[in-house]
Design an enzyme around this catalytic site. Structure first.
Site, short mmCIF file in Angstrom:
data_model
loop_
_atom_site.label_atom_id
_atom_site.label_comp_id
_atom_site.label_asym_id
_atom_site.label_seq_id
_atom_site.Cartn_x
_atom_site.Cartn_y
_atom_site.Cartn_z
N HIS A 136 59.03 49.05 54.43
CA HIS A 136 59.87 48.04 55.07
C HIS A 136 59.05 47.22 56.07
O HIS A 136 59.22 46.01 56.19
CB HIS A 136 61.05 48.69 55.79
CG HIS A 136 61.98 49.42 54.87
ND1 HIS A 136 63.13 50.03 55.30
CD2 HIS A 136 61.94 49.64 53.53
CE1 HIS A 136 63.76 50.59 54.27
NE2 HIS A 136 63.03 50.37 53.20
N ASP A 169 66.40 44.11 58.23
CA ASP A 169 66.15 44.45 56.82
C ASP A 169 67.30 45.28 56.26
O ASP A 169 68.33 45.48 56.91
CB ASP A 169 64.76 45.03 56.60
CG ASP A 169 64.61 46.48 56.98
OD1 ASP A 169 65.59 47.11 57.38
OD2 ASP A 169 63.48 47.01 56.88
N HIS A 179 54.81 54.40 41.00
CA HIS A 179 56.15 54.96 41.23
C HIS A 179 57.23 53.90 41.20
O HIS A 179 58.42 54.22 41.29
CB HIS A 179 56.17 55.67 42.59
CG HIS A 179 55.94 54.76 43.75
ND1 HIS A 179 54.84 53.91 43.82
CD2 HIS A 179 56.64 54.53 44.88
CE1 HIS A 179 54.89 53.23 44.96
NE2 HIS A 179 55.97 53.57 45.61
N GLU A 181 65.24 52.92 44.78
CA GLU A 181 65.54 51.93 43.74
C GLU A 181 64.52 51.98 42.61
O GLU A 181 64.53 51.14 41.72
CB GLU A 181 65.60 50.53 44.36
CG GLU A 181 64.30 49.77 44.43
CD GLU A 181 63.29 50.26 45.46
OE1 GLU A 181 62.26 49.59 45.64
OE2 GLU A 181 63.51 51.32 46.08
#
Length: 487
Positions: free
Chosen positions: A33, A129, A380, A404
């Site tokens: 992030h 965010d 990944h 996700e």
């Protein structure tokens, strides 16, 4: 005689320039992030003269994060929120729950920070965010003119979360039990088990938090997304169509670190880069599961044997296995908990010493992906890593773990998706791993198509960030709404 000093007279009568516009950005925990938000702050400073303050959480004050923040240019400062007590939450609380609770409980302290910034700077906007939507309350209380959401992943993920409140009402059972894939406007159909992991158990508080965020996203004046039209054109078109009550959506990506900006860890010339210098062009598979990922021991073993069986050169960042915790066990701390090499098959390192290099915990990912010897990335499917791979033109093998990532793998795969990655089958046997790696590196069928598509998207990504490009124009439009100034 011509009068001298007229220029100085003119200067005296000019109106003073307005103060530099400033934006505050709330970074919910995780380097995944922090990095894209910091890159956004860099672009704002470099191209629009906007300075920024990054506001971080006490729970992520790691050495890695401190080093990263210290490396940022002078136009970007940082502040840490005070710690909040989360001891009332269950021991097994999901990461999404922890981040959401920490944000909600930090609203009073954040209000004070924003009020102080507003009194000392020309604070034009507040950006939160994806887990920080509750912080809009602090921005409203402090009187910040514009509230924006920064979504660090893609339009597929955003579309899902924006639609969650409706889906919550219309889908009675669990996503994983759906007979048909989930179909959303402009998106690749997502099989139920591949839908975002925090949505897979509706009884878990993390699910309720995600529905809550989906509702609060609509309070933003604008949503900035770290994606670009070419990688998900149909979703971009769907979100560009006006919808009452939904903020405008701006594709401002890919926001990725540059080689120069990748300063965390390593020495003057890391050993793995010296090793890459000795390998042929595009011959090496880079294997890494991000700053927070770890594999179960059995999958580590199959991956090792699969790499050996593939016959391809490889550079593998290894962490200790996740058997004693979750696959995201390293989320808050990227360091491996134990010696990871001890978990590899007996004799593996010795047998592959001529074709492979295994390094514990960390590698300078941007520099590795940019290296001419790197020809593929077993990834990944964290969105930062996907974008970094695309920016450097590196095709992928998809091995998703959590968050996700499974949804991203569907979107990226050759089966109905964008076609930039070959997905490893769920069974993850060494033969399947070897086949996927070989195909991605040297295959003339699916692999050749993936390599061509990645090259096409690399060109689109880089063009979009140039002056006059789509991403640059989108960000300029957002800044204009903040400041009323054209840059």
């Amino acid at each position: 005689m011509e009068s001298k000093g007229c220029c100085s007279c003119k200067a005296k009568t000019e109106a003073p320039r307005p103060p530099t516009p400033h934006v505050a950005m709330l970074v919910t925990p995780g380097m995944g992030h922090l990095i894209p938000l910091a890159e956004l702050a860099k672009r704002l400073a470099a191209h629009h003269g906007v300075t920024a303050t990054l506001v971080t959480f006490a729970s992520t004050a790691s050495a890695t994060q401190r080093a990263f923040l210290a490396s940022l240019p002078p136009a970007i400062t940082s502040l840490s929120l005070p710690p909040v007590d989360l001891s009332d939450l269950p021991q097994d609380a999901a990461i999404e729950t922890l981040m959401s609770e920490e944000c909600a409980r930090s609203v009073p302290a954040l209000t004070e920070i924003l009020t102080e910034l507003k009194s000392s700077k020309r604070l034009v906007a507040f950006v939160a965010d994806l887990f920080g939507a509750d912080s809009f309350d602090a921005a409203v209380a402090a009187g910040v003119p514009k509230r924006c959401l920064f979504f660090p992943t893609n339009l597929h993920g955003l579309t899902l979360i924006l639609n969650l409140p409706k889906l919550h009402e219309s889908i009675p059972g669990e996503f994983k039990d759906m007979a048909e894939p989930l179909r959303l406007p402009g998106c690749v159909p997502i099989p139920g088990p591949d839908v975002l992991s925090p949505l897979q158990d509706k009884s878990n508080p993390s699910y309720k938090w995600m529905v809550h965020h989906g509702a609060r996203y609509r309070e933003a004046h604008a949503i900035l997304v770290n994606s670009f039209d070419a990688v998900e054109p149909d979703a971009a078109a769907a979100l560009r169509a006006p919808e009452p009550g939904r903020p405008t959506v701006h594709n401002i990506g890919p926001l990725t670190q540059t080689r120069e900006g990748s300063t965390v860890g390593g020495g003057p010339r890391e050993a793995c880069l010296e090793w890459l210098d000795r390998q042929p062009a595009k011959s090496v598979v880079f294997v890494s599961f991000g700053s927070g990922g770890a594999l179960p021991a059995e999958q580590m073993r199959e991956l090792a044997l699969g790499l050996e069986l593939s016959g391809q050169r490889f550079l593998w960042v290894v962490r200790s296995p996740s058997d004693e915790g979750a696959v995201n066990a390293n989320y808050y701390d990227a360091e491996s908990k134990k010696d990871p090499l001890a978990y590899l098959p007996e004799g593996f390192v010795e047998r592959t010493k001529d074709t492979g290099l295994v390094i514990p915990s960390w590698a300078p990912q941007i520099k590795v992906l940019a290296h001419e010897s790197t020809g593929g990335f077993l990834v990944h499917c964290g969105w930062n890593s996907v974008l970094e791979s695309l920016v450097h033109g590196v095709p992928m093998v998809a091995w998703p773990l959590y968050a996700e990532q499974r949804q991203n793998a569907v979107m990226m795969s050759t089966e109905g998706g964008v076609g930039v990655a070959i997905r490893v089958p769920e069974t993850k046997r060494k033969e399947e791993i070897a086949e996927a790696v070989r195909e991605m590196m040297v295959g003339q069928g699916k692999g050749a198509l993936v390599r061509a598509k990645v090259a096409e998207l690399q060109k689109a990504a880089l063009e979009g960030l140039c002056e006059g490009g789509a991403a640059a124009a989108a960000l300029a439009e957002v800044v204009h709404t903040w400041t009323g100034e054209d840059k």
